[in-house]
Design a protein around this motif. Structure first.
Motif, short mmCIF file in Angstrom:
data_model
loop_
_atom_site.label_atom_id
_atom_site.label_comp_id
_atom_site.label_asym_id
_atom_site.label_seq_id
_atom_site.Cartn_x
_atom_site.Cartn_y
_atom_site.Cartn_z
N HIS A 121 0.80 -1.43 0.02
CA HIS A 121 -0.12 0.07 0.16
C HIS A 121 0.82 1.26 0.06
O HIS A 121 1.65 1.38 0.81
CB HIS A 121 -0.74 0.19 1.24
N ARG A 122 0.78 2.22 -0.72
CA ARG A 122 1.18 3.42 -0.93
C ARG A 122 2.62 3.23 -0.63
O ARG A 122 3.29 4.27 0.07
CB ARG A 122 0.51 4.43 0.17
N SER A 123 3.46 2.67 -1.51
CA SER A 123 4.75 2.32 -1.32
C SER A 123 5.41 2.58 -2.77
O SER A 123 4.94 2.57 -3.80
CB SER A 123 5.01 0.89 -0.86
N PHE B 34 -0.79 -8.38 -3.93
CA PHE B 34 -1.77 -7.40 -4.08
C PHE B 34 -1.18 -5.78 -3.68
O PHE B 34 -0.63 -5.78 -3.04
CB PHE B 34 -2.94 -7.48 -3.07
N ALA B 35 -1.27 -5.18 -4.80
CA ALA B 35 -0.54 -3.66 -4.75
C ALA B 35 -1.67 -2.68 -5.04
O ALA B 35 -2.29 -2.60 -6.16
CB ALA B 35 0.40 -3.86 -5.85
N TYR B 36 -1.60 -1.58 -4.18
CA TYR B 36 -2.59 -0.68 -4.32
C TYR B 36 -1.77 0.81 -4.05
O TYR B 36 -1.18 1.07 -3.23
CB TYR B 36 -3.56 -0.75 -3.09
N HIS B 37 -2.09 1.81 -5.01
CA HIS B 37 -1.55 3.18 -4.93
C HIS B 37 -0.14 3.16 -4.84
O HIS B 37 0.56 3.95 -3.76
CB HIS B 37 -2.15 3.93 -3.78
N SER B 38 0.80 2.32 -5.43
CA SER B 38 1.78 1.88 -5.33
C SER B 38 2.85 2.32 -6.58
O SER B 38 2.23 2.11 -7.77
CB SER B 38 2.49 0.73 -4.61
N ILE B 39 3.94 2.39 -6.55
CA ILE B 39 4.94 2.11 -7.85
C ILE B 39 5.88 1.13 -7.50
O ILE B 39 6.62 1.11 -6.54
CB ILE B 39 5.68 3.61 -8.14
N LEU B 40 6.01 0.20 -8.36
CA LEU B 40 6.96 -0.89 -8.65
C LEU B 40 7.58 -0.70 -9.71
O LEU B 40 7.25 -0.72 -10.93
CB LEU B 40 6.10 -2.18 -8.67
N SER C 252 -1.92 1.93 -9.62
CA SER C 252 -0.38 1.73 -9.40
C SER C 252 0.12 1.97 -10.76
O SER C 252 -0.29 1.82 -11.94
CB SER C 252 -0.02 0.37 -8.90
N GLN C 253 1.41 2.29 -10.52
CA GLN C 253 2.44 1.99 -11.73
C GLN C 253 3.42 0.96 -11.76
O GLN C 253 4.08 0.88 -10.88
CB GLN C 253 3.02 3.49 -11.77
N ILE C 254 3.70 0.28 -12.85
CA ILE C 254 4.54 -0.82 -12.95
C ILE C 254 5.34 -0.56 -13.97
O ILE C 254 5.04 -0.50 -15.13
CB ILE C 254 3.86 -2.27 -13.11
N ILE C 255 6.74 -0.09 -13.73
CA ILE C 255 7.65 0.55 -14.68
C ILE C 255 8.80 -0.15 -14.77
O ILE C 255 9.46 -0.46 -13.88
CB ILE C 255 7.75 1.87 -14.18
N ASN C 256 9.21 -0.60 -16.04
CA ASN C 256 10.53 -0.98 -16.39
C ASN C 256 11.39 0.17 -17.20
O ASN C 256 10.75 0.62 -18.18
CB ASN C 256 10.40 -2.54 -17.28
#
Length: 259
Positions: free
Chosen positions: A135-137, A154-160, A188-192
């Protein structure tokens, strides 16, 4: 108010190590209705933590001045439990900074900062069983932010994020689903952002998952692959998402992804 222990490496708290505080709280028989809180003062703590149910850990707010670092070849967090870890910076050089250890409980990571630097080139999170909620990480790794062979993420409001300049690491995805896992990502954002070689996907699906749900997310691949890639024919259900490239044509299910 009475079920709180304070950790301060300088000696101004109840304990100087996080694990000693966790062990003390565990000796006092915590329960779902009687949780304990371990508060961590600013400083660097080189520890490999064994967690227990109903014992939560929180760094002093604001900011992420409480820094948990994996020591040597050991993870910073060695198992899952019914616990919430919040407001910590977490890092180190172990291949898995956080890994499951046989528990089927849900570990919650809230307001975590993990900005792994050069040389810290392992996975941040490995899930073999149990579940993790993020959460929010903000989590940035040199290899995978999350490697899931079973269990749930589960990922919420986060950037990975996956970021590196090493061509030997470019094939990694930010999230790698390699087993019968559950993946749910919302807002969330999942960014490579691999910057050399062919790069990798935001999500790579290598084994048929239990289910994958994506809702209001942004997916960014590096060069040379799809934003969501696969080696199988999984179902993915996505709504109101955006990506910088198409998803693999082998993926079934309902997708609303704007390119």
């Amino acid at each position: 108010g009475t079920r709180i222990l304070t950790v301060d490496f300088s000696g101004d708290g109840d304990f100087t190590t996080i694990q000693d505080a966790i062990d003390e709280a565990q000796s006092r028989t915590p329960s779902a209705s009687s949780r304990w809180l371990v508060r961590v003062a600013p400083g660097e703590y080189q520890e490999s933590l064994t967690l227990y149910d109903y014992i939560d850990i929180a760094g002093f707010a604001p900011g992420h001045s409480s820094y948990l670092v994996s020591p040597g070849s050991s993870p910073a967090i060695a198992n899952f439990a019914d616990a919430t870890i919040s407001n910590l910076r977490i890092g180190g050089s172990n291949d898995n900074i956080i890994q499951s250890g046989g528990s089927t409980d849900t570990l919650r990571l809230v307001k975590i900062l993990a900005d792994l630097e050069a040389g810290e080139d392992g996975n941040f999170l490995q899930i073999l069983t149990g579940a993790v909620e993020i959460h929010r990480s903000y989590i940035s790794a040199q290899q995978r932010a999350a490697y899931i062979t079973a269990g749930s993420l589960f990922a919420y409001h986060s950037i990975l994020r996956e970021y590196n300049t090493d061509g030997d690491l470019d094939e990694y995805a930010v999230i790698d689903v390699a087993g019968a896992a559950t993946l749910e990502i919302r807002h969330s954002q999942i960014i490579n952002e691999a910057v050399s070689g062919s790069g990798g996907a935001a999500i790579l699906i290598q084994s048929s998952p239990t289910y994958i749900i994506l809702h209001h997310c942004l997916f960014r691949k590096a060069s040379g692959t799809e934003s969501i890639a696969t080696t199988v024919t999984p179902a993915v259900y996505a709504a109101a998402c955006a990506a910088n490239a198409a998803i693999d044509a082998a993926i079934t299910g309902t997708q609303d992804i704007q390119l």
